[in-house]
Design an enzyme around this catalytic site. Structure first.
Site, mmCIF file in Angstrom:
data_model
loop_
_atom_site.group_PDB
_atom_site.id
_atom_site.type_symbol
_atom_site.label_atom_id
_atom_site.label_comp_id
_atom_site.label_asym_id
_atom_site.label_seq_id
_atom_site.Cartn_x
_atom_site.Cartn_y
_atom_site.Cartn_z
ATOM 1 N N HIS A 263 120.316 -57.041 22.459
ATOM 2 C CA HIS A 263 121.703 -57.741 23.224
ATOM 3 C C HIS A 263 121.384 -59.203 22.810
ATOM 4 O O HIS A 263 122.368 -59.878 22.167
ATOM 5 C CB HIS A 263 121.701 -57.482 24.508
ATOM 6 C CG HIS A 263 122.672 -58.536 25.349
ATOM 7 N ND1 HIS A 263 124.069 -58.384 25.168
ATOM 8 C CD2 HIS A 263 122.543 -59.278 26.242
ATOM 9 C CE1 HIS A 263 124.731 -59.259 25.852
ATOM 10 N NE2 HIS A 263 123.809 -59.942 26.311
ATOM 11 N N GLU B 267 119.184 -64.576 35.345
ATOM 12 C CA GLU B 267 119.736 -63.569 36.178
ATOM 13 C C GLU B 267 119.056 -62.292 35.977
ATOM 14 O O GLU B 267 119.185 -61.473 36.918
ATOM 15 C CB GLU B 267 121.352 -63.276 35.311
ATOM 16 C CG GLU B 267 122.040 -62.169 36.376
ATOM 17 C CD GLU B 267 123.334 -62.410 35.927
ATOM 18 O OE1 GLU B 267 124.072 -63.345 35.785
ATOM 19 O OE2 GLU B 267 123.975 -61.373 35.564
ATOM 20 N N ASP B 268 118.306 -62.025 35.114
ATOM 21 C CA ASP B 268 117.691 -60.431 35.024
ATOM 22 C C ASP B 268 116.091 -60.434 34.984
ATOM 23 O O ASP B 268 115.375 -59.371 34.831
ATOM 24 C CB ASP B 268 118.081 -59.901 33.598
ATOM 25 C CG ASP B 268 119.357 -59.679 33.361
ATOM 26 O OD1 ASP B 268 120.073 -59.609 34.563
ATOM 27 O OD2 ASP B 268 120.110 -59.645 32.600
HETATM 28 NI NI NI Z 1 124.124 -61.034 28.335
#
Ligand code: NI
Length: 182
Positions: A38, A72-73
């Site tokens: 990604h 965020e992750d």
């Molecule tokens: Ni993304």
């Protein structure tokens, strides 16, 4: 002295992101592939956009693209980003990170509002992120979820109008293409 050319910045950011997302056990959603796929896709969109845009700070944008999901992750902190990549990159990644304390339906608009205070390269990363994500949806997504995803992409495109002509037209085309899945 450390050089700050594009290759060096790219290598530093992609290694940092790869380690963080790998340690968090994160894969490309719905697959067993590394999440790095990604991030590479978003970075590639940004590189191509950069070569099609005047006054585009590719060195800055490429770091933001590769790091955009670290806060965020993964357990990465803003301080760590700031220390490793500088204040400007850390603030940009923060803007691209949803505030987990907000109700679900406010997270997107809150992030878009913060992105709009940032340089246009940060807007471009948000467009590149959604371009990359507008692929064939997972089989288990029902039509409501698919419609919502398309609608959200439209909101992003509208909110970030003026960000980057090249990526805006890419996203507009992707939204139309996505209609085949609804
Ligand atoms: Ni993304």
């Amino acid at each position: 002295m450390e050089s700050n050319d594009l290759h060096t910045l790219y290598q530093k950011a992609i290694l940092f992101a790869a380690k963080k997302h790998h340690a968090a056990g994160q894969t490309l959603p719905g697959t067993e592939l590394p999440y790095l796929v990604h991030l590479s896709n978003v970075a590639m969109e940004i590189l191509i956009a950069g070569s099609n845009t005047l006054d585009f700070d590719t060195n800055f944008a490429i770091q933001v693209a590769l790091l955009h999901d670290t806060l965020e992750d993964t357990p990465t902190t803003s301080a760590e980003l700031e220390q490793t990549f500088g204040n400007k990159v850390a603030i940009a990644v923060n803007a691209l990170t949803k505030n987990g304390n907000l109700p679900k339906n406010e997270k997107m608009s809150d992030s878009l509002t913060r992105i709009r205070t940032q340089p246009k390269e940060v807007w471009a990363v948000k467009l590149a992120d959604r371009i990359t994500n507008l692929q064939k949806p997972p089989a288990h997504w029902d039509s409501v979820k698919r419609l919502k995803y398309k609608f959200e992409a439209q909101i992003i495109l509208t909110a970030l109008k003026g960000a980057n002509a090249y990526l805006e037209s890419r996203l507009a085309a992707k939204i139309i293409e996505y209609e085949q899945y609804i």
